[in-house]
Design a protein around this motif. Structure first.
Motif, PDB file in Angstrom:
ATOM      1  N   SER A   1     -34.480 -46.488 -37.766  1.00  0.00           N
ATOM      2  CA  SER A   1     -33.767 -46.027 -38.117  1.00  0.00           C
ATOM      3  C   SER A   1     -31.853 -46.101 -38.012  1.00  0.00           C
ATOM      4  O   SER A   1     -32.045 -45.700 -36.841  1.00  0.00           O
ATOM      5  CB  SER A   1     -33.972 -44.679 -39.116  1.00  0.00           C
ATOM      6  OG  SER A   1     -35.542 -44.659 -39.881  1.00  0.00           O
TER       7      SER A   1
ATOM      8  N   VAL B   1     -34.856 -55.945 -48.045  1.00  0.00           N
ATOM      9  CA  VAL B   1     -34.528 -54.290 -48.289  1.00  0.00           C
ATOM     10  C   VAL B   1     -34.850 -53.123 -49.284  1.00  0.00           C
ATOM     11  O   VAL B   1     -34.701 -51.965 -48.970  1.00  0.00           O
ATOM     12  CB  VAL B   1     -33.338 -54.434 -47.568  1.00  0.00           C
ATOM     13  CG1 VAL B   1     -32.853 -55.464 -46.531  1.00  0.00           C
ATOM     14  CG2 VAL B   1     -32.464 -54.050 -48.905  1.00  0.00           C
TER      15      VAL B   1
ATOM     16  N   ARG C   1     -37.347 -50.461 -48.640  1.00  0.00           N
ATOM     17  CA  ARG C   1     -37.011 -49.046 -47.145  1.00  0.00           C
ATOM     18  C   ARG C   1     -35.304 -49.193 -46.461  1.00  0.00           C
ATOM     19  O   ARG C   1     -35.095 -48.375 -46.125  1.00  0.00           O
ATOM     20  CB  ARG C   1     -36.598 -51.083 -45.858  1.00  0.00           C
ATOM     21  CG  ARG C   1     -37.842 -51.413 -45.689  1.00  0.00           C
ATOM     22  CD  ARG C   1     -38.908 -52.288 -44.605  1.00  0.00           C
ATOM     23  NE  ARG C   1     -37.644 -53.845 -44.679  1.00  0.00           N
ATOM     24  CZ  ARG C   1     -36.481 -53.968 -43.968  1.00  0.00           C
ATOM     25  NH1 ARG C   1     -36.453 -53.541 -42.819  1.00  0.00           N
ATOM     26  NH2 ARG C   1     -36.270 -55.354 -44.195  1.00  0.00           N
ATOM     27  N   PHE C   2     -34.080 -49.870 -47.864  1.00  0.00           N
ATOM     28  CA  PHE C   2     -32.720 -49.172 -47.536  1.00  0.00           C
ATOM     29  C   PHE C   2     -32.775 -48.487 -48.681  1.00  0.00           C
ATOM     30  O   PHE C   2     -32.944 -48.988 -49.623  1.00  0.00           O
ATOM     31  CB  PHE C   2     -31.895 -50.553 -47.685  1.00  0.00           C
ATOM     32  CG  PHE C   2     -32.431 -51.318 -45.745  1.00  0.00           C
ATOM     33  CD1 PHE C   2     -33.143 -51.451 -45.176  1.00  0.00           C
ATOM     34  CD2 PHE C   2     -31.485 -52.341 -45.521  1.00  0.00           C
ATOM     35  CE1 PHE C   2     -33.189 -51.562 -43.792  1.00  0.00           C
ATOM     36  CE2 PHE C   2     -31.175 -53.372 -44.919  1.00  0.00           C
ATOM     37  CZ  PHE C   2     -32.197 -52.831 -43.524  1.00  0.00           C
TER      38      PHE C   2
ATOM     39  N   MET D   1     -31.282 -47.103 -43.474  1.00  0.00           N
ATOM     40  CA  MET D   1     -32.079 -48.410 -43.165  1.00  0.00           C
ATOM     41  C   MET D   1     -33.223 -47.316 -42.109  1.00  0.00           C
ATOM     42  O   MET D   1     -32.966 -46.886 -41.281  1.00  0.00           O
ATOM     43  CB  MET D   1     -31.553 -49.215 -42.301  1.00  0.00           C
ATOM     44  CG  MET D   1     -29.653 -49.711 -43.070  1.00  0.00           C
ATOM     45  SD  MET D   1     -29.101 -51.310 -41.817  1.00  0.00           S
ATOM     46  CE  MET D   1     -28.513 -50.429 -40.419  1.00  0.00           C
TER      47      MET D   1
ATOM     48  N   LEU E   1     -36.992 -50.710 -40.206  1.00  0.00           N
ATOM     49  CA  LEU E   1     -36.251 -51.674 -39.698  1.00  0.00           C
ATOM     50  C   LEU E   1     -36.648 -52.623 -38.944  1.00  0.00           C
ATOM     51  O   LEU E   1     -38.163 -52.537 -38.057  1.00  0.00           O
ATOM     52  CB  LEU E   1     -34.880 -51.427 -38.454  1.00  0.00           C
ATOM     53  CG  LEU E   1     -33.800 -51.109 -39.410  1.00  0.00           C
ATOM     54  CD1 LEU E   1     -32.772 -49.714 -38.836  1.00  0.00           C
ATOM     55  CD2 LEU E   1     -33.016 -51.834 -40.186  1.00  0.00           C
TER      56      LEU E   1
ATOM     57  N   ASP F   1     -33.526 -57.859 -39.738  1.00  0.00           N
ATOM     58  CA  ASP F   1     -32.570 -57.222 -40.332  1.00  0.00           C
ATOM     59  C   ASP F   1     -31.465 -57.011 -38.919  1.00  0.00           C
ATOM     60  O   ASP F   1     -30.227 -56.960 -39.723  1.00  0.00           O
ATOM     61  CB  ASP F   1     -32.928 -55.661 -40.299  1.00  0.00           C
ATOM     62  CG  ASP F   1     -33.419 -55.905 -41.061  1.00  0.00           C
ATOM     63  OD1 ASP F   1     -34.699 -54.942 -41.145  1.00  0.00           O
ATOM     64  OD2 ASP F   1     -33.886 -55.929 -42.683  1.00  0.00           O
TER      65      ASP F   1
ATOM     66  N   TYR G   1     -22.994 -56.236 -40.287  1.00  0.00           N
ATOM     67  CA  TYR G   1     -23.408 -55.346 -41.767  1.00  0.00           C
ATOM     68  C   TYR G   1     -21.898 -55.264 -42.186  1.00  0.00           C
ATOM     69  O   TYR G   1     -21.643 -55.128 -41.249  1.00  0.00           O
ATOM     70  CB  TYR G   1     -24.128 -54.026 -42.028  1.00  0.00           C
ATOM     71  CG  TYR G   1     -25.423 -54.561 -41.741  1.00  0.00           C
ATOM     72  CD1 TYR G   1     -26.034 -55.436 -40.968  1.00  0.00           C
ATOM     73  CD2 TYR G   1     -26.555 -54.479 -42.700  1.00  0.00           C
ATOM     74  CE1 TYR G   1     -27.605 -55.756 -40.624  1.00  0.00           C
ATOM     75  CE2 TYR G   1     -27.435 -54.718 -43.041  1.00  0.00           C
ATOM     76  CZ  TYR G   1     -27.894 -54.693 -41.604  1.00  0.00           C
ATOM     77  OH  TYR G   1     -29.301 -55.488 -42.081  1.00  0.00           O
TER      78      TYR G   1
END
Length: 123
Positions: free
Chosen positions: A17, A63, A66-67, A82, A85, A89, A93
């Motif tokens: 994460s 995502v 998960r996000f 996040m 992962l 990914d 960003y």
């Protein structure tokens, strides 16, 4: 001068994460929609998540689950938690602000951008 500054990127193993932060300055963003995008090597920048001023959220399919995007209007900040992962990914960003609050997924709808923070997920 309007600035968006991302932080929190780094190297993490698959399944791990990271929490990205975006600090905004130069104007109040509390009425704006805020978004996260990412750009992997050799690929175009793509939408990740967006959040309205009141907390409505929308995620890219890749995502979702998960996000988590969140914001703190008092701090003029937006976050991207996040989890789980994956190597896919891996990307730079970017945080962005949509001053017209269109809550869009197209980068043309966003007016201000940060410089980006690198996220690398190892397998």
């Amino acid at each position: 001068q309007v600035q968006l500054v991302e932080s929190g990127g780094g190297l993490v193993q698959a399944g791990g994460s990271l929490r990205l932060s975006c600090a905004a300055s130069g104007r109040t963003f509390s009425s704006d929609a805020m978004g996260w995008f990412r750009q992997a090597p050799g690929k175009e920048r793509e939408f990740v998540a967006t959040i309205t001023w009141s907390g409505g959220r929308y995620y890219a399919e890749s995502v979702r689950g998960r996000f988590t995007i969140s914001r703190d209007n008092a701090k003029n900040a937006v976050y991207l938690q996040m989890n789980s992962l994956k190597p896919e990914d891996t990307a730079v960003y970017y945080c962005a602000a949509d001053t017209r609050a269109t809550w869009g997924t197209n980068e043309d709808q966003y007016d201000y951008w940060g410089q980006g923070t690198q996220v690398t997920v190892s397998s």
